[in-house]
Design a protein around this motif. Structure first.
Motif, PDB file in Angstrom:
ATOM      1  N   THR A 199       5.661  10.033  10.076  1.00 16.80           N
ATOM      2  CA  THR A 199       4.464   9.231   9.780  1.00 16.80           C
ATOM      3  C   THR A 199       4.652   7.835  10.374  1.00 16.80           C
ATOM      4  O   THR A 199       3.717   7.239  10.890  1.00 16.80           O
ATOM      5  N   ARG A 200       5.905   7.335  10.318  1.00 18.88           N
ATOM      6  CA  ARG A 200       6.169   6.003  10.882  1.00 18.88           C
ATOM      7  C   ARG A 200       5.796   5.949  12.365  1.00 18.88           C
ATOM      8  O   ARG A 200       5.168   4.999  12.823  1.00 18.88           O
ATOM      9  N   LEU A 201       6.174   7.002  13.125  1.00 19.90           N
ATOM     10  CA  LEU A 201       5.843   7.011  14.557  1.00 19.90           C
ATOM     11  C   LEU A 201       4.336   7.051  14.774  1.00 19.90           C
ATOM     12  O   LEU A 201       3.813   6.410  15.684  1.00 19.90           O
ATOM     13  N   GLN A 240      -5.483   3.535   7.362  1.00 14.98           N
ATOM     14  CA  GLN A 240      -5.356   2.385   6.448  1.00 14.98           C
ATOM     15  C   GLN A 240      -4.322   1.371   6.956  1.00 14.98           C
ATOM     16  O   GLN A 240      -4.528   0.172   6.901  1.00 14.98           O
ATOM     17  N   GLU A 241      -3.215   1.881   7.472  1.00 19.96           N
ATOM     18  CA  GLU A 241      -2.125   1.007   7.913  1.00 19.96           C
ATOM     19  C   GLU A 241      -2.469   0.237   9.179  1.00 19.96           C
ATOM     20  O   GLU A 241      -1.932  -0.841   9.422  1.00 19.96           O
ATOM     21  N   THR A 242      -3.330   0.829  10.018  1.00 19.57           N
ATOM     22  CA  THR A 242      -3.521   0.231  11.346  1.00 19.57           C
ATOM     23  C   THR A 242      -4.950  -0.200  11.628  1.00 19.57           C
ATOM     24  O   THR A 242      -5.192  -0.960  12.564  1.00 19.57           O
ATOM     25  N   TYR A 282       0.840  -1.207   0.000  1.00 18.50           N
ATOM     26  CA  TYR A 282       0.000   0.000   0.000  1.00 18.50           C
ATOM     27  C   TYR A 282       0.870   1.250   0.000  1.00 18.50           C
ATOM     28  O   TYR A 282       1.783   1.382   0.811  1.00 18.50           O
ATOM     29  N   TYR A 283       0.593   2.148  -0.913  1.00 20.26           N
ATOM     30  CA  TYR A 283       1.259   3.450  -0.912  1.00 20.26           C
ATOM     31  C   TYR A 283       0.258   4.508  -1.350  1.00 20.26           C
ATOM     32  O   TYR A 283      -0.341   4.392  -2.421  1.00 20.26           O
ATOM     33  N   ARG A 284       0.068   5.516  -0.539  1.00 19.58           N
ATOM     34  CA  ARG A 284      -0.850   6.608  -0.864  1.00 19.58           C
ATOM     35  C   ARG A 284      -0.027   7.759  -1.450  1.00 19.58           C
ATOM     36  O   ARG A 284       0.782   8.360  -0.735  1.00 19.58           O
ATOM     37  N   PRO A 285      -0.181   8.053  -2.748  1.00 25.65           N
ATOM     38  CA  PRO A 285       0.636   9.126  -3.336  1.00 25.65           C
ATOM     39  C   PRO A 285       0.321  10.481  -2.708  1.00 25.65           C
ATOM     40  O   PRO A 285      -0.806  10.724  -2.273  1.00 25.65           O
ATOM     41  N   THR A 288      13.106  11.482   7.731  1.00 23.60           N
ATOM     42  CA  THR A 288      12.962  10.063   8.051  1.00 23.60           C
ATOM     43  C   THR A 288      11.484   9.705   8.287  1.00 23.60           C
ATOM     44  O   THR A 288      10.721  10.521   8.807  1.00 23.60           O
ATOM     45  N   GLY A 289      11.106   8.503   7.850  1.00 22.56           N
ATOM     46  CA  GLY A 289       9.756   8.003   8.132  1.00 22.56           C
ATOM     47  C   GLY A 289       8.636   8.709   7.406  1.00 22.56           C
ATOM     48  O   GLY A 289       7.503   8.734   7.876  1.00 22.56           O
ATOM     49  N   CYS A 290       8.933   9.291   6.227  1.00 18.27           N
ATOM     50  CA  CYS A 290       7.864   9.999   5.511  1.00 18.27           C
ATOM     51  C   CYS A 290       7.352   9.190   4.329  1.00 18.27           C
ATOM     52  O   CYS A 290       6.502   9.664   3.558  1.00 18.27           O
ATOM     53  N   GLY A 291       7.850   7.971   4.118  1.00 14.11           N
ATOM     54  CA  GLY A 291       7.274   7.123   3.079  1.00 14.11           C
ATOM     55  C   GLY A 291       8.169   6.816   1.891  1.00 14.11           C
ATOM     56  O   GLY A 291       7.726   6.177   0.937  1.00 14.11           O
ATOM     57  N   LYS A 292       9.460   7.195   1.943  1.00  9.09           N
ATOM     58  CA  LYS A 292      10.339   6.985   0.786  1.00  9.09           C
ATOM     59  C   LYS A 292      10.524   5.494   0.484  1.00  9.09           C
ATOM     60  O   LYS A 292      10.413   5.061  -0.659  1.00  9.09           O
ATOM     61  N   THR A 293      10.817   4.734   1.529  1.00  5.35           N
ATOM     62  CA  THR A 293      11.075   3.306   1.327  1.00  5.35           C
ATOM     63  C   THR A 293       9.810   2.588   0.864  1.00  5.35           C
ATOM     64  O   THR A 293       9.852   1.742  -0.045  1.00  5.35           O
ATOM     65  N   ARG A 294       8.677   2.950   1.470  1.00  3.73           N
ATOM     66  CA  ARG A 294       7.408   2.336   1.062  1.00  3.73           C
ATOM     67  C   ARG A 294       7.113   2.654  -0.413  1.00  3.73           C
ATOM     68  O   ARG A 294       6.628   1.805  -1.159  1.00  3.73           O
ATOM     69  N   PHE A 295       7.425   3.885  -0.795  1.00  7.91           N
ATOM     70  CA  PHE A 295       7.213   4.309  -2.176  1.00  7.91           C
ATOM     71  C   PHE A 295       8.018   3.433  -3.138  1.00  7.91           C
ATOM     72  O   PHE A 295       7.496   2.945  -4.143  1.00  7.91           O
TER      73      PHE A 295
HETATM   74  P1  ADP Z   1      11.324   6.516   5.014  1.00  9.73           P
HETATM   75  O1  ADP Z   1      11.866   5.516   4.054  1.00  9.73           O
HETATM   76  O2  ADP Z   1      11.013   7.854   4.395  1.00  9.73           O
HETATM   77  O3  ADP Z   1      12.159   6.659   6.269  1.00  9.73           O
HETATM   78  P2  ADP Z   1       9.098   4.654   5.229  1.00  9.73           P
HETATM   79  O4  ADP Z   1       8.795   4.495   3.791  1.00  9.73           O
HETATM   80  O5  ADP Z   1       9.767   3.531   5.921  1.00  9.73           O
HETATM   81  O6  ADP Z   1       9.898   6.020   5.517  1.00  9.73           O
HETATM   82  O7  ADP Z   1       7.706   5.022   5.941  1.00  9.73           O
HETATM   83  C1  ADP Z   1       7.440   4.691   7.282  1.00  9.73           C
HETATM   84  C2  ADP Z   1       6.042   4.165   7.410  1.00  9.73           C
HETATM   85  O8  ADP Z   1       5.092   5.227   7.210  1.00  9.73           O
HETATM   86  C3  ADP Z   1       5.664   3.107   6.379  1.00  9.73           C
HETATM   87  O9  ADP Z   1       6.018   1.820   6.839  1.00  9.73           O
HETATM   88  C4  ADP Z   1       4.168   3.279   6.261  1.00  9.73           C
HETATM   89  O10 ADP Z   1       3.514   2.610   7.336  1.00  9.73           O
HETATM   90  C5  ADP Z   1       3.955   4.749   6.496  1.00  9.73           C
HETATM   91  N1  ADP Z   1       3.821   5.606   5.299  1.00  9.73           N
HETATM   92  C6  ADP Z   1       4.420   6.808   5.141  1.00  9.73           C
HETATM   93  N2  ADP Z   1       4.026   7.383   3.998  1.00  9.73           N
HETATM   94  C7  ADP Z   1       3.159   6.524   3.408  1.00  9.73           C
HETATM   95  C8  ADP Z   1       2.382   6.561   2.201  1.00  9.73           C
HETATM   96  N3  ADP Z   1       2.438   7.636   1.395  1.00  9.73           N
HETATM   97  N4  ADP Z   1       1.584   5.515   1.921  1.00  9.73           N
HETATM   98  C9  ADP Z   1       1.533   4.450   2.760  1.00  9.73           C
HETATM   99  N5  ADP Z   1       2.237   4.350   3.905  1.00  9.73           N
HETATM  100  C10 ADP Z   1       3.034   5.384   4.239  1.00  9.73           C
END
Ligand code: ADP
Length: 265
Positions: free
Chosen positions: A218-220, A185-187, A12-15, A39-46
């Motif tokens: 967002t992760r926190l 959505q995530e939780t 799941y990724y919400r643009p 950190t934790g803003c969704g880069k890795t999930r993207f």
């Molecule tokens: P980063 O790589 O920027 O440090 P992550 O991609 O690991 O951050 O994001 C941390 C968590 O935040 C993800 O595991 C997910 O639960 C949530 N998250 C943040 N942005 C999004 C998004 N756009 N869509 C879905 N989940 C997101």
């Protein structure tokens, strides 16, 4: 290092904007991509979302200050009296196709960027000095790197000669409505409770650079909401998932708790 070979489930990724279209265009045009953002803003999930969407294997490397070029390219290993070559994650992607994602690239040693250069211009080659091999990357090979400009120091930044090889997308925490949608959505937490956590995060982010090195990610918020869904009280969840991860300083933590009371009650 982690390798995800199958692309059955698209995470799941919400643009937040047109980043998915930008990623696809970069992939089709064989351009390396740099993702900037806290950190934790969704880069890795993207990146995992896009890899699955495009049906590409994903090799993720969390960079650190000991990471050397050999960790990415590979090394000779002794196996049963024989010396065999084992591809590193970068070589595996350059040989077989797929995405190589280097998270927090600025943490890696300087020799890493040197290895990346011929792969990030129109040559798209990787030369393995230790084997004498030169690999021409296939069309479906892509390099994605990320870093957090907030942690930037004079010593830890990308040289212009490296960063100008990448197209770049600037990430930030999602807007409140999108962030609450993500947390819900995530939780599975109710939307009105997600809205309150996001409102709290908004206030905490204003303390960045004053009392906090970094605001609540967002992760926190996702972690906090999952603790609530698991049955913890709101106070316990905020204390363990937000206040403690953000600071070690007793005065700062007291200030954060006051803010929580003011925002959440
Ligand atoms: P980063 O790589 O920027 O440090 P992550 O991609 O690991 O951050 O994001 C941390 C968590 O935040 C993800 O595991 C997910 O639960 C949530 N998250 C943040 N942005 C999004 C998004 N756009 N869509 C879905 N989940 C997101």
């Amino acid at each position: 290092m982690s390798t995800a070979k199958s692309a059955h489930v698209v995470p799941y990724y919400r643009p937040q904007g047109r980043e998915c279209e930008l990623f696809e265009a970069a992939f089709r045009q064989r351009l390396p991509l740099l993702l900037k953002g806290p950190t934790g803003c969704g880069k890795t999930r993207f990146v995992s979302h896009m890899a699955a969407r495009l049906g590409l294997p994903l090799n993720t490397v969390a960079c650190h200050d000991d990471l050397s070029a050999a960790d990415l390219t590979g090394r000779w290993l002794l196996k049963g009296g024989e010396t065999i070559w084992a591809d590193g994650p970068l070589t595996a992607a350059a040989r077989n196709g797929g995405i190589c994602y280097l998270d927090e690239i600025v943490e890696a040693r300087k020799d890493v960027t040197v290895v990346l250069h011929p792969l990030t211009d129109d040559r798209r080659i990787l030369t393995l000095e230790r084997t004498g091999e030169t690999i021409a990357a296939p069309a479906d090979f892509m390099i994605v790197v990320s870093y957090n400009p907030g942690y930037q120091s004079i010593l830890k930044t990308l040289k212009p000669s490296t960063r100008q090889r990448f197209i770049a997308i600037d990430f930030d925490y999602p807007t409140p409505a999108i962030e609450a949608e993500i947390v819900a959505q995530e939780t599975g937490i109710a939307r009105d409770r997600a809205d309150r956590l996001v409102a709290l995060a908004g206030k905490l982010r204003m303390l960045k650079g004053v009392d906090l090195e970094e605001g609540a990610s967002t992760r926190l918020l996702v972690s906090c909401a999952s603790l609530i869904v698991a049955g913890l009280t709101l106070d316990e969840a905020i204390e363990t998932a937000i206040i403690e991860p953000l600071s070690d300083d007793a005065d700062v933590k007291r200030g954060l708790r006051d803010l929580v009371v003011a925002v959440i009650g």
